[in-house]
Design an enzyme around this catalytic site. Structure first.
Site, mmCIF file in Angstrom:
data_model
loop_
_atom_site.group_PDB
_atom_site.id
_atom_site.type_symbol
_atom_site.label_atom_id
_atom_site.label_comp_id
_atom_site.label_asym_id
_atom_site.label_seq_id
_atom_site.Cartn_x
_atom_site.Cartn_y
_atom_site.Cartn_z
ATOM 1 N N ASP A 55 0.940 -1.138 0.028
ATOM 2 C CA ASP A 55 0.053 0.102 0.100
ATOM 3 C C ASP A 55 0.788 1.364 -0.203
ATOM 4 O O ASP A 55 2.111 1.279 0.217
ATOM 5 C CB ASP A 55 -0.827 -0.243 1.133
ATOM 6 C CG ASP A 55 -2.045 -0.878 1.273
ATOM 7 O OD1 ASP A 55 -2.295 -1.601 0.227
ATOM 8 O OD2 ASP A 55 -2.501 -1.411 2.430
ATOM 9 N N TYR A 109 5.718 -9.537 6.946
ATOM 10 C CA TYR A 109 5.559 -8.301 7.163
ATOM 11 C C TYR A 109 6.063 -8.006 8.529
ATOM 12 O O TYR A 109 5.671 -8.679 9.533
ATOM 13 C CB TYR A 109 4.246 -7.591 6.847
ATOM 14 C CG TYR A 109 3.803 -7.463 5.393
ATOM 15 C CD1 TYR A 109 4.120 -6.243 4.835
ATOM 16 C CD2 TYR A 109 3.268 -8.603 4.626
ATOM 17 C CE1 TYR A 109 3.691 -5.905 3.358
ATOM 18 C CE2 TYR A 109 2.951 -8.339 3.340
ATOM 19 C CZ TYR A 109 3.243 -7.054 2.817
ATOM 20 O OH TYR A 109 2.867 -6.913 1.345
#
Length: 267
Positions: A55, A109
Protein backbone atom coordinates in the site's frame (compact mmCIF):
# COMPACT_ATOMS: atom_id res chain seq x y z
CA UNK A 1 14.03 -15.01 -16.64
CA UNK A 2 15.59 -13.26 -13.71
CA UNK A 3 14.14 -12.42 -10.30
CA UNK A 4 15.29 -9.34 -8.39
CA UNK A 5 15.05 -8.41 -4.72
CA UNK A 6 14.05 -4.77 -4.22
CA UNK A 7 14.24 -2.54 -1.17
CA UNK A 8 12.39 0.76 -1.16
CA UNK A 9 11.25 3.62 1.04
CA UNK A 10 7.51 3.55 0.50
CA UNK A 11 6.82 6.95 2.01
CA UNK A 12 7.53 8.60 -1.35
CA UNK A 13 5.09 6.45 -3.33
CA UNK A 14 1.37 5.87 -3.73
CA UNK A 15 1.90 2.16 -3.25
CA UNK A 16 3.62 -0.46 -5.39
CA UNK A 17 1.16 -1.00 -8.24
CA UNK A 18 1.46 1.26 -11.29
CA UNK A 19 -1.19 4.01 -11.39
CA UNK A 20 -1.77 6.91 -13.77
CA UNK A 21 -0.58 10.36 -12.70
CA UNK A 22 0.95 9.43 -9.32
CA UNK A 23 4.39 7.99 -8.48
CA UNK A 24 4.46 4.30 -7.57
CA UNK A 25 7.28 1.80 -7.12
CA UNK A 26 6.18 -0.35 -10.04
CA UNK A 27 5.63 2.64 -12.29
CA UNK A 28 9.12 3.93 -11.50
CA UNK A 29 10.64 0.49 -12.14
CA UNK A 30 8.84 0.04 -15.46
CA UNK A 31 9.84 3.55 -16.56
CA UNK A 32 13.44 2.61 -15.77
CA UNK A 33 13.18 -0.59 -17.82
CA UNK A 34 11.66 1.39 -20.68
CA UNK A 35 14.50 3.91 -20.56
CA UNK A 36 16.95 1.00 -20.66
CA UNK A 37 15.37 -0.39 -23.80
CA UNK A 38 14.05 -3.53 -22.12
CA UNK A 39 10.43 -2.68 -22.93
CA UNK A 40 8.59 -0.36 -25.30
CA UNK A 41 6.51 2.59 -24.20
CA UNK A 42 3.71 1.58 -21.83
CA UNK A 43 4.47 -2.14 -21.95
CA UNK A 44 5.66 -4.60 -19.33
CA UNK A 45 8.56 -7.03 -19.81
CA UNK A 46 7.85 -10.58 -20.89
CA UNK A 47 6.99 -12.77 -17.88
CA UNK A 48 6.78 -9.79 -15.55
CA UNK A 49 5.22 -10.29 -12.11
CA UNK A 50 5.78 -9.04 -8.57
CA UNK A 51 5.53 -10.80 -5.21
CA UNK A 52 2.82 -8.47 -3.95
CA UNK A 53 1.30 -5.00 -3.94
CA UNK A 54 2.27 -2.90 -0.95
CA UNK A 55 0.00 0.00 0.00
CA UNK A 56 0.89 3.68 -0.17
CA UNK A 57 3.52 4.48 2.46
CA UNK A 58 4.56 0.85 3.04
CA UNK A 59 8.26 0.05 2.58
CA UNK A 60 10.03 -3.17 1.61
CA UNK A 61 13.34 -4.94 1.87
CA UNK A 62 12.32 -8.14 0.07
CA UNK A 63 9.89 -7.14 -2.67
CA UNK A 64 10.56 -9.46 -5.60
CA UNK A 65 9.98 -8.88 -9.30
CA UNK A 66 10.83 -11.18 -12.18
CA UNK A 67 10.97 -10.68 -15.93
CA UNK A 68 12.94 -11.53 -19.07
CA UNK A 69 16.09 -9.49 -18.49
CA UNK A 70 19.12 -9.00 -20.75
CA UNK A 71 22.53 -10.07 -19.43
CA UNK A 72 23.56 -6.52 -18.57
CA UNK A 73 20.55 -6.07 -16.24
CA UNK A 74 22.11 -6.83 -12.87
CA UNK A 75 21.03 -5.30 -9.54
CA UNK A 76 23.95 -2.86 -9.70
CA UNK A 77 23.03 -1.88 -13.27
CA UNK A 78 19.42 -1.27 -12.24
CA UNK A 79 20.57 0.90 -9.35
CA UNK A 80 22.48 3.06 -11.81
CA UNK A 81 19.14 3.98 -13.39
CA UNK A 82 16.67 3.81 -10.48
CA UNK A 83 16.10 6.68 -8.01
CA UNK A 84 17.74 6.27 -4.60
CA UNK A 85 14.45 5.44 -2.92
CA UNK A 86 14.42 2.07 -4.77
CA UNK A 87 17.43 -0.25 -4.64
CA UNK A 88 17.90 -3.71 -6.14
CA UNK A 89 20.32 -5.82 -4.10
CA UNK A 90 20.10 -9.49 -5.16
CA UNK A 91 19.06 -11.57 -8.16
CA UNK A 92 18.48 -15.14 -9.28
CA UNK A 93 18.01 -16.87 -12.61
CA UNK A 94 14.62 -18.60 -12.60
CA UNK A 95 12.77 -20.92 -14.98
CA UNK A 96 10.68 -19.46 -17.82
CA UNK A 97 7.48 -20.53 -16.07
CA UNK A 98 8.41 -18.75 -12.82
CA UNK A 99 5.76 -16.34 -11.54
CA UNK A 100 6.84 -14.02 -8.71
CA UNK A 101 3.33 -13.88 -7.25
CA UNK A 102 2.24 -17.50 -7.42
CA UNK A 103 5.62 -19.14 -6.67
CA UNK A 104 5.96 -17.46 -3.25
CA UNK A 105 5.28 -19.91 -0.43
CA UNK A 106 5.38 -17.34 2.39
CA UNK A 107 5.38 -13.60 2.88
CA UNK A 108 6.45 -11.77 6.00
CA UNK A 109 5.59 -8.24 7.13
CA UNK A 110 7.01 -6.36 10.12
CA UNK A 111 5.20 -3.49 11.83
CA UNK A 112 7.09 -1.13 14.15
CA UNK A 113 4.44 0.01 16.64
CA UNK A 114 5.53 2.88 18.88
CA UNK A 115 4.10 1.73 22.19
CA UNK A 116 6.45 2.50 25.09
CA UNK A 117 3.74 1.85 27.69
CA UNK A 118 2.14 -1.21 26.11
CA UNK A 119 1.40 -4.33 28.14
CA UNK A 120 3.87 -6.64 26.39
CA UNK A 121 2.56 -9.91 27.80
CA UNK A 122 -0.98 -9.05 26.78
CA UNK A 123 0.25 -8.19 23.30
CA UNK A 124 2.01 -11.57 23.08
CA UNK A 125 -1.09 -13.40 24.32
CA UNK A 126 -3.20 -11.63 21.72
CA UNK A 127 -0.63 -12.52 19.06
CA UNK A 128 -0.82 -16.19 20.08
CA UNK A 129 -4.60 -16.14 19.82
CA UNK A 130 -4.48 -14.49 16.38
CA UNK A 131 -1.96 -17.05 15.11
CA UNK A 132 -3.22 -20.13 13.31
CA UNK A 133 -5.83 -20.86 10.69
CA UNK A 134 -8.75 -18.42 11.00
CA UNK A 135 -11.30 -16.57 8.94
CA UNK A 136 -9.99 -13.01 9.24
CA UNK A 137 -12.96 -11.37 7.51
CA UNK A 138 -13.06 -8.66 10.19
CA UNK A 139 -9.47 -7.64 9.39
CA UNK A 140 -9.93 -6.89 5.70
CA UNK A 141 -12.27 -5.21 3.23
CA UNK A 142 -11.92 -8.23 0.91
CA UNK A 143 -15.01 -10.40 0.55
CA UNK A 144 -13.13 -13.57 -0.39
CA UNK A 145 -9.79 -15.17 0.46
CA UNK A 146 -10.16 -14.23 4.11
CA UNK A 147 -9.25 -17.65 5.55
CA UNK A 148 -5.52 -17.66 6.24
CA UNK A 149 -2.98 -19.59 8.30
CA UNK A 150 -0.97 -16.81 9.95
CA UNK A 151 1.89 -16.67 12.42
CA UNK A 152 2.07 -13.56 14.62
CA UNK A 153 5.05 -12.71 16.83
CA UNK A 154 5.62 -9.69 19.11
CA UNK A 155 8.98 -8.55 20.48
CA UNK A 156 9.96 -5.52 22.55
CA UNK A 157 12.64 -3.22 21.09
CA UNK A 158 13.05 -0.08 23.17
CA UNK A 159 9.95 2.06 22.82
CA UNK A 160 8.60 -0.15 20.03
CA UNK A 161 6.64 -3.35 19.80
CA UNK A 162 7.91 -5.14 16.70
CA UNK A 163 5.06 -7.19 15.25
CA UNK A 164 6.02 -9.83 12.69
CA UNK A 165 3.26 -11.51 10.67
CA UNK A 166 3.87 -14.40 8.27
CA UNK A 167 1.48 -16.24 5.97
CA UNK A 168 1.23 -17.60 2.46
CA UNK A 169 -0.57 -14.44 1.45
CA UNK A 170 -2.55 -11.56 2.90
CA UNK A 171 -5.94 -10.02 2.16
CA UNK A 172 -6.14 -6.27 1.78
CA UNK A 173 -5.27 -4.21 4.87
CA UNK A 174 -4.86 -7.34 6.98
CA UNK A 175 -1.59 -6.64 8.81
CA UNK A 176 -2.45 -3.05 9.68
CA UNK A 177 -5.80 -4.09 11.16
CA UNK A 178 -4.22 -7.01 13.00
CA UNK A 179 -1.80 -4.55 14.62
CA UNK A 180 -4.85 -2.43 15.39
CA UNK A 181 -6.26 -5.30 17.47
CA UNK A 182 -2.97 -5.63 19.34
CA UNK A 183 -2.99 -1.90 20.06
CA UNK A 184 -6.57 -2.07 21.33
CA UNK A 185 -5.77 -4.71 23.95
CA UNK A 186 -2.14 -3.90 24.83
CA UNK A 187 -2.22 -0.10 24.64
CA UNK A 188 -5.85 0.99 24.99
CA UNK A 189 -6.67 -1.56 27.68
CA UNK A 190 -9.47 -3.48 26.00
CA UNK A 191 -10.12 -7.04 27.17
CA UNK A 192 -8.47 -9.99 25.43
CA UNK A 193 -12.02 -11.05 24.64
CA UNK A 194 -11.72 -8.53 21.82
CA UNK A 195 -9.60 -11.07 19.93
CA UNK A 196 -12.37 -13.68 20.06
CA UNK A 197 -14.85 -11.03 18.91
CA UNK A 198 -12.65 -10.16 15.93
CA UNK A 199 -12.26 -13.83 14.99
CA UNK A 200 -15.97 -14.59 15.32
CA UNK A 201 -18.34 -15.12 12.40
CA UNK A 202 -20.12 -11.87 13.25
CA UNK A 203 -19.29 -8.98 10.94
CA UNK A 204 -18.00 -6.02 12.97
CA UNK A 205 -18.89 -2.65 11.50
CA UNK A 206 -19.08 0.98 12.48
CA UNK A 207 -17.73 1.71 15.95
CA UNK A 208 -17.09 -1.99 16.54
CA UNK A 209 -14.83 -2.30 13.52
CA UNK A 210 -11.07 -2.79 13.79
CA UNK A 211 -8.95 0.34 13.19
CA UNK A 212 -6.41 0.23 10.39
CA UNK A 213 -3.04 1.45 11.65
CA UNK A 214 -0.91 3.94 9.66
CA UNK A 215 1.09 2.43 6.77
CA UNK A 216 4.48 4.06 7.32
CA UNK A 217 5.71 1.70 10.10
CA UNK A 218 5.01 -1.37 7.93
CA UNK A 219 7.75 -3.17 5.96
CA UNK A 220 7.62 -6.19 3.65
CA UNK A 221 10.58 -8.05 5.15
CA UNK A 222 10.44 -11.49 3.58
CA UNK A 223 9.21 -13.41 0.53
CA UNK A 224 10.12 -17.10 0.38
CA UNK A 225 10.64 -19.07 -2.83
CA UNK A 226 11.59 -22.66 -1.91
CA UNK A 227 13.53 -23.44 -5.10
CA UNK A 228 15.18 -20.07 -5.77
CA UNK A 229 18.71 -19.22 -4.61
CA UNK A 230 19.30 -15.47 -4.71
CA UNK A 231 22.84 -14.18 -5.18
CA UNK A 232 23.70 -10.97 -3.38
CA UNK A 233 25.22 -8.27 -5.57
CA UNK A 234 27.86 -6.70 -3.32
CA UNK A 235 28.11 -3.52 -5.39
CA UNK A 236 24.34 -3.12 -5.26
CA UNK A 237 24.27 -3.80 -1.52
CA UNK A 238 26.90 -1.13 -0.94
CA UNK A 239 24.79 1.31 -2.95
CA UNK A 240 21.65 0.41 -0.99
CA UNK A 241 23.39 0.72 2.36
CA UNK A 242 24.78 4.10 1.34
CA UNK A 243 21.41 5.45 0.26
CA UNK A 244 19.50 4.18 3.26
CA UNK A 245 22.32 5.22 5.56
CA UNK A 246 21.91 8.78 4.32
CA UNK A 247 18.18 8.56 4.87
CA UNK A 248 18.79 7.32 8.41
CA UNK A 249 21.04 10.30 9.12
CA UNK A 250 18.42 12.71 7.78
CA UNK A 251 15.74 11.06 9.92
CA UNK A 252 17.93 11.28 13.03
CA UNK A 253 18.55 14.98 12.35
CA UNK A 254 14.80 15.59 12.03
CA UNK A 255 14.22 13.67 15.25
CA UNK A 256 16.87 15.75 17.01
CA UNK A 257 15.21 18.98 15.90
CA UNK A 258 11.78 17.72 16.99
CA UNK A 259 13.11 16.72 20.41
CA UNK A 260 14.77 20.12 20.77
CA UNK A 261 11.50 21.93 20.00
CA UNK A 262 9.58 19.64 22.36
CA UNK A 263 12.07 20.24 25.16
CA UNK A 264 11.96 24.00 24.64
CA UNK A 265 8.17 24.02 24.82
CA UNK A 266 8.27 22.05 28.08
CA UNK A 267 10.70 24.53 29.59
Amino acid sequence: MRAFRLAYDGREFYGFQRQPDVPTVEGTLLDTLEAGGIVDDGETPSGYAAAGRTDAGVSAVAQTVAFEAPDWCTPAALNGRLPGSIRAWAAADVPEEFHATHAASERCYTYHLHAPDAADEIAREAADRLSGNHDFHNLTSDESGTVRDASVRVERDGEFLVVTVSAGGFPRGFVRRLVGVLAEVAVDGQSLARVAEVLSEESLQGGRGVPRMPPEPLVLTGVTYPDVDFSIDEEAVESARGVFGQRRTSALERLRVTESVLQSIRE
